[in-house]
Scaffold this motif. Structure first.
Motif, PDB file in Angstrom:
ATOM      1  N   UNK A   1      36.482 -62.684 -34.302  1.00 34.14           N
ATOM      2  CA  UNK A   1      35.740 -61.706 -35.092  1.00 34.14           C
ATOM      3  C   UNK A   1      36.275 -61.695 -36.520  1.00 34.14           C
ATOM      4  N   UNK A   2      35.457 -61.251 -37.458  1.00 31.39           N
ATOM      5  CA  UNK A   2      35.921 -61.116 -38.836  1.00 31.39           C
ATOM      6  C   UNK A   2      36.977 -60.015 -38.913  1.00 31.39           C
ATOM      7  N   UNK A   3      37.755 -60.001 -39.980  1.00 27.69           N
ATOM      8  CA  UNK A   3      38.795 -58.973 -40.121  1.00 27.69           C
ATOM      9  C   UNK A   3      38.196 -57.571 -40.132  1.00 27.69           C
ATOM     10  N   UNK A   4      37.068 -57.423 -40.814  1.00 34.31           N
ATOM     11  CA  UNK A   4      36.429 -56.108 -40.880  1.00 34.31           C
ATOM     12  C   UNK A   4      35.948 -55.637 -39.515  1.00 34.31           C
ATOM     13  N   UNK A   5      35.327 -56.552 -38.748  1.00 31.05           N
ATOM     14  CA  UNK A   5      34.849 -56.208 -37.402  1.00 31.05           C
ATOM     15  C   UNK A   5      36.014 -55.841 -36.491  1.00 31.05           C
ATOM     16  N   UNK A   6      37.089 -56.626 -36.581  1.00 30.80           N
ATOM     17  CA  UNK A   6      38.260 -56.368 -35.747  1.00 30.80           C
ATOM     18  C   UNK A   6      38.892 -55.018 -36.099  1.00 30.80           C
ATOM     19  N   UNK A   7      38.938 -54.686 -37.377  1.00 32.16           N
ATOM     20  CA  UNK A   7      39.532 -53.413 -37.784  1.00 32.16           C
ATOM     21  C   UNK A   7      38.715 -52.239 -37.242  1.00 32.16           C
TER      22      UNK A   7
ATOM     23  N   UNK B   1      37.825 -43.180 -34.050  1.00 29.36           N
ATOM     24  CA  UNK B   1      37.274 -42.871 -35.365  1.00 29.36           C
ATOM     25  C   UNK B   1      37.096 -44.160 -36.165  1.00 29.36           C
ATOM     26  N   UNK B   2      36.179 -44.161 -37.133  1.00 26.25           N
ATOM     27  CA  UNK B   2      36.027 -45.358 -37.962  1.00 26.25           C
ATOM     28  C   UNK B   2      37.102 -45.405 -39.048  1.00 26.25           C
ATOM     29  N   UNK B   3      37.432 -46.598 -39.545  1.00 21.78           N
ATOM     30  CA  UNK B   3      38.365 -46.677 -40.677  1.00 21.78           C
ATOM     31  C   UNK B   3      37.675 -46.197 -41.947  1.00 21.78           C
ATOM     32  N   UNK B   4      38.429 -45.585 -42.843  1.00 16.75           N
ATOM     33  CA  UNK B   4      37.873 -45.152 -44.121  1.00 16.75           C
ATOM     34  C   UNK B   4      37.733 -46.363 -45.037  1.00 16.75           C
ATOM     35  N   UNK B   5      36.908 -46.279 -46.070  1.00 16.55           N
ATOM     36  CA  UNK B   5      36.801 -47.397 -47.020  1.00 16.55           C
ATOM     37  C   UNK B   5      38.162 -47.816 -47.592  1.00 16.55           C
TER      38      UNK B   5
ATOM     39  N   UNK C   1      39.837 -51.546 -47.223  1.00 12.75           N
ATOM     40  CA  UNK C   1      40.282 -52.348 -48.372  1.00 12.75           C
ATOM     41  C   UNK C   1      41.745 -52.753 -48.233  1.00 12.75           C
ATOM     42  N   UNK C   2      42.567 -51.818 -47.777  1.00 12.85           N
ATOM     43  CA  UNK C   2      44.000 -52.124 -47.645  1.00 12.85           C
ATOM     44  C   UNK C   2      44.229 -53.241 -46.641  1.00 12.85           C
ATOM     45  N   UNK C   3      43.523 -53.211 -45.524  1.00 10.38           N
ATOM     46  CA  UNK C   3      43.720 -54.246 -44.503  1.00 10.38           C
ATOM     47  C   UNK C   3      43.148 -55.587 -44.955  1.00 10.38           C
ATOM     48  N   UNK C   4      41.959 -55.570 -45.560  1.00  5.42           N
ATOM     49  CA  UNK C   4      41.348 -56.826 -45.986  1.00  5.42           C
ATOM     50  C   UNK C   4      42.158 -57.513 -47.072  1.00  5.42           C
ATOM     51  N   UNK C   5      42.878 -56.735 -47.845  1.00  5.99           N
ATOM     52  CA  UNK C   5      43.682 -57.309 -48.933  1.00  5.99           C
ATOM     53  C   UNK C   5      45.122 -57.604 -48.524  1.00  5.99           C
ATOM     54  N   UNK C   6      45.451 -57.355 -47.268  1.00  7.30           N
ATOM     55  CA  UNK C   6      46.815 -57.619 -46.787  1.00  7.30           C
ATOM     56  C   UNK C   6      46.815 -58.948 -46.031  1.00  7.30           C
ATOM     57  N   UNK C   7      47.392 -59.981 -46.636  1.00  4.10           N
ATOM     58  CA  UNK C   7      47.417 -61.307 -46.026  1.00  4.10           C
ATOM     59  C   UNK C   7      48.736 -61.609 -45.326  1.00  4.10           C
ATOM     60  N   UNK C   8      49.570 -60.600 -45.150  1.00  6.53           N
ATOM     61  CA  UNK C   8      50.863 -60.836 -44.504  1.00  6.53           C
ATOM     62  C   UNK C   8      50.670 -61.108 -43.018  1.00  6.53           C
ATOM     63  N   UNK C   9      51.575 -61.871 -42.382  1.00  7.12           N
ATOM     64  CA  UNK C   9      51.440 -62.206 -40.960  1.00  7.12           C
ATOM     65  C   UNK C   9      51.455 -60.964 -40.052  1.00  7.12           C
TER      66      UNK C   9
ATOM     67  N   UNK D   1      50.939 -53.922 -38.159  1.00 10.11           N
ATOM     68  CA  UNK D   1      51.180 -52.674 -38.890  1.00 10.11           C
ATOM     69  C   UNK D   1      50.071 -51.666 -38.610  1.00 10.11           C
ATOM     70  N   UNK D   2      48.829 -52.128 -38.616  1.00 15.61           N
ATOM     71  CA  UNK D   2      47.698 -51.239 -38.347  1.00 15.61           C
ATOM     72  C   UNK D   2      47.779 -50.707 -36.919  1.00 15.61           C
ATOM     73  N   UNK D   3      48.053 -51.586 -35.969  1.00 16.34           N
ATOM     74  CA  UNK D   3      48.138 -51.169 -34.567  1.00 16.34           C
ATOM     75  C   UNK D   3      49.218 -50.106 -34.388  1.00 16.34           C
ATOM     76  N   UNK D   4      50.381 -50.330 -34.982  1.00 15.20           N
ATOM     77  CA  UNK D   4      51.479 -49.371 -34.835  1.00 15.20           C
ATOM     78  C   UNK D   4      51.151 -48.029 -35.488  1.00 15.20           C
TER      79      UNK D   4
END
Length: 841
Positions: A219-225, A235-239, A243-251, A256-259
């Protein structure tokens, strides 16, 4: 309707006027016959075993079953087709989905004449109104009946009660997969070595490769988030979060989001609600006299808190089954444990039942059902009237458990008013709770006594005033008037100085001297067999588990047996529930039925692996969820693959993600989140607590217990049986009188119409439009983009943006600038009504 039309066809050879009706009737009858081969959900079969089979066994089987000495009228009622086809007359007894009042079955249970020259033999005894309603519900849900298969039984199954343990071939019974302890599994080594990131993936991929299939793309990063946010916190993620997740390219970006989500207080609200479906959480008794449970909210808050704290699951179960008997560190923990036992107290109750023995055994039956089905996935309560028809659970095992719960007091409240024949008590809590309760009880007795005195004096005064020689009675009248005045004054003074009430909770406690229960033949309290010692299921012998203590009810030992590491079901059932909520289907798809009528696991080795990991990790729900959502299989897209679909149309092997509709609560909360109106603070208590004790719609106005407009999360809406909030009812909320591990998912026109016409949805669309207009430095295009991001967690495509702009400009051109907000609200409303908003990819 069916019966009457068929009579016309046979007697009049179909006149021109009734030809059409006759053909439709025959078509409906044929459809019913075809439907007789349909499969039913486990909860429907459980309903039949608990509510319907006992009625048939008592009143019908003696003359209308395979075991009847003489089969009356060629009619068999021990299988579903017998009801549909009827006997030698060919007249159906009941057709699937019909109204009970229009069936021959209804005529029989009401002791009415069904043939001109013959009266049906009278029933053994009149059916109760509850039994008749149960029959009506059974007919309307299309006559669910178990398949004609049974457990492995030795050659001669008819044994005296003293020899009951020889009924089953136990060695064969225990060889069933669910009754064998999970074994440590070595993860396979699939050919595609670069796909799997965990052992979960290796088990999944090995199955796919064996079927010559490959998983679809990720799935795309946005769909997965979006999937993660709804799955973990509802609940849905806020805009900004997108943006924070899509711009975070760290491994470690995903970890981090899951935790963060696992640590969020909203996690407990989301996953606590899943458990409340299973625990049949509700704030009223339901049934004929629907009395409120004003203190049920304490259990709701306990569940949410437990999931947020990641309380070990085995401890969580023990507290709910036997919290009152567990050692505690302090008063606060003691009261928490008491509240936990509300799990056993909040089931539906027939307060109209006159017979205390039947009422008590109905409560016991409901407690056995929830304690075993929630934790073990077995329908033990189907053995109340007879040996289980499909699993190796003899009736004696049922009454071994019944002795444990029969030695327990269930404290659920409900006052003795408005026809309540089975009033109950509550458990006082807080500092000096017992003293406060004693003072309050004395106060109530004093007020009641004065009330009687007052009424007596008032009656005397009225009688004196009616007498003709009133003058001669003046002295006596003055004496009565003085008595009325002084009694009123004393009552007023008492009420002014009423002692404070303690806090109360629903729950259970050991009650009096514990005792063993005799087998109730056919479930009848008047027909008793041998006494059975308190104990557990013979099919699951656990040598290390403690036996019930004779001086206690045995609930504490039962709780330890349920969650013992050697119990083959507890861990399996729970990890399967987690998997079901994350993938839309369990590894065992019948999540509440791990018995022989349920489905076998699609990935048995994976199920055992997860169960063992669950126990090794301290029964941590959060760790289990974390491991699952970080697997590669969880990240797959929901894309189609024609070749895979041909081989596995139901996606049992998980070659793609399942597209899932949001549950009612998540859908409502998402609307509130998009509008900016969602209040994330937990609601205090409940609307039902504020309304107090009462019989819903018979003294307690419905308006006092409705809360459709609240802006708190939907988990805090009042759950009153037979009176659910409108939004929840529209989108398949779990029936709060039943144990529901898997909700129904319907798609009907009424849902789309609800989203288009609901005042709540319209108000939120308008609130969202106003909120978007308040954004600083935002032009129309920016507002449209933000509307899509809030509602769908993505920006609009070029085509969607162009259409939205054109629509908005058209409205403003026609109605002027003052229509700007209205046009934007229409756009928001349209987004709420889209399938993309309702579904999770």
């Amino acid at each position: 309707m069916y019966y009457g039309a068929r009579e016309e066809i046979q007697s009049e050879m179909m006149s021109k006027n009734n030809l059409c009706a006759g053909l439709l009737t025959i078509l409906g009858f044929c459809c019913a016959l075809v439907a007789s081969g349909q499969t039913f959900k486990p909860q429907q079969i459980a309903f039949f075993e608990k509510k319907i089979r006992p009625i048939l066994a008592t009143h019908c089987y003696e003359c209308h079953s395979a075991k009847a000495k003489k089969l009356e009228g060629g009619l068999r009622l021990d299988h579903r087709e017998g009801f549909i086809k009827g006997g030698v007359s060919g007249k159906p007894v009941a057709l699937p989905g019909a109204k009970l009042a229009q069936t021959r079955l209804f005529q029989v249970v009401r002791l009415r004449q069904i043939e001109k020259d013959r009266i049906h033999p009278p029933l053994a005894k009149l059916l109760t109104s509850l039994e008749i309603r149960s029959l009506g519900a059974w007919v309307q849900i299309k006559l669910p009946f178990p398949k004609a298969a049974g457990p492995a039984v030795v050659a001669n199954p008819v044994k005296p009660a003293s020899d009951w343990k020889k009924k089953f071939d136990w060695e064969k019974a225990r060889s069933f997969w669910a009754f064998k302890k999970p074994e440590a599994q070595v993860a396979p080594n699939p050919k595609q070595t670069n796909w799997a990131v965990s052992n979960i993936d290796r088990f999944i991929l090995a199955k796919l490769e064996a079927a010559e299939m490959r998983p679809v793309a990720d799935a795309t990063k946005g769909t997965l988030l979006r999937r993660l946010y709804f799955d973990l916190i509802g609940l849905p993620p806020s805009p900004a979060q997108i943006d924070r997740f899509l711009n975070d390219d760290s491994p470690k970006a995903l970890e981090k989001v899951v935790d963060e989500l696992l640590a969020s207080p909203q996690f407990g609200e989301r996953w606590g609600r899943h458990w409340m479906d299973v625990a049949r959480y509700a704030e009223s008794t339901g049934m004929e006299r629907n009395f409120t449970y004003p203190h049920a909210w304490r259990y709701r808050d306990y569940v949410i808190k437990s999931f947020n704290e990641d309380k070990p699951y085995d401890q969580f179960i023990k507290e709910q089954v036997a919290g009152d008997l567990m050692a505690h560190k302090n008063t606060q923990q003691k009261e928490e444990f008491i509240v936990a036992t509300g799990f056993l107290a909040m089931g539906p109750k027939s307060l109209n039942q006159r017979d205390k023995r039947i009422f008590t055994m109905d409560i016991v039956d409901e407690q056995i059902d929830v304690a075993t089905r929630a934790t073990l996935g077995l329908s033990v309560s189907c053995a109340r009237c007879h040996d289980h028809k499909f699993d190796p659970i003899p009736i004696e095992d049922y009454y071994a458990l019944a002795g444990i719960f029969r030695s327990t007091n269930t404290l659920y409240g409900t006052p003795k008013v408005n026809g309540n024949r089975q009033a109950g008590s509550l458990i006082p809590m807080g500092e000096n709770a017992q003293n406060k309760k004693a003072e309050l009880d004395k106060y109530k007795r004093d007020v009641a006594a004065l009330g009687k005195q007052l009424k007596k004096a008032q009656n005397q005064l009225t009688a004196l005033k009616r007498k003709k020689n009133a003058k001669a009675m003046e002295a006596k009248m003055e004496e009565c008037e003085e008595q009325v005045r002084s009694t009123n004054a004393r009552i007023k003074k008492l009420r002014k100085n009423a002692p404070p009430a303690p806090a109360y909770a629903m729950g259970v406690q050991d009650g009096g001297e514990p005792f063993n229960v005799r087998v109730h033949l056919r479930g009848d309290v008047d027909t008793l067999g041998d006494t059975v010692p308190r104990g557990y299921l013979s099919a699951l012998p656990i040598k290390q588990a403690p036996r019930p203590k004779m001086e206690q009810s045995g609930r504490l030992q039962l709780a330890e047996w349920l969650t013992h590491e050697d119990n083959p079901l507890a861990a399996r059932v729970m990890v399967n529930r987690l998997w079901h909520h994350l993938f839309g289907q369990g590894i065992v798809r019948t999540v509440d039925d791990f018995g022989s009528t349920g489905e076998a696991p699609s990935h048995p080795a994976l199920l055992d692996h997860l169960a063992i990991r669950f126990m090794e990790n301290g029964w941590s729900v959060k760790k289990a969820i974390r491991e699952i959502v970080l697997s590669h299989v969880y990240h797959l897209a929901s894309n189609e693959n024609p070749e895979n679909f041909t081989k596995d149309p139901e996606n049992k092997l998980l070659w793609r993600a399942n597209s899932r509709r949001l549950e009612a609560e998540a859908l409502r909360d998402a609307i509130l989140a998009a509008s900016g109106k969602l209040d994330l603070e937990p609601a205090e208590r409940s609307v039902v607590a504020k309304a107090g004790n009462g019989n819903v719609e018979r003294g307690l106005a419905v308006s006092k217990i409705t809360m459709n407009a609240t802006e708190h999360r939907s988990v805090y809406l009042p759950i009153v049986r037979n009176l659910l909030p409108e939004f929840l009812s529209a989108f398949d909320f779990a029936e709060p009188s039943m144990i529901v591990g898997q909700r129904q998912e319907t798609t009907v026109p009424a849902q789309a119409l609800f989203l288009l016409n609901s005042p709540f949805v319209i108000a939120q669309a308008e609130a969202m439009a106003k909120s978007l207009q308040k954004e600083e430095n935002s032009d129309l295009e920016t507002r449209v983009v933000q509307a899509y991001q809030r509602a769908l967690s993505r920006p609009p495509t070029e085509e969607e943006l162009a259409r939205a702009m054109k629509f908005h400009q058209g409205v403003v051109a026609k109605k002027g600038e003052q229509a700007t907000t209205k046009a934007l609200a229409h756009l928001c409303h349209a987004l709420f009504a889209t399938a993309e908003f309702r579904y999770l990819d």
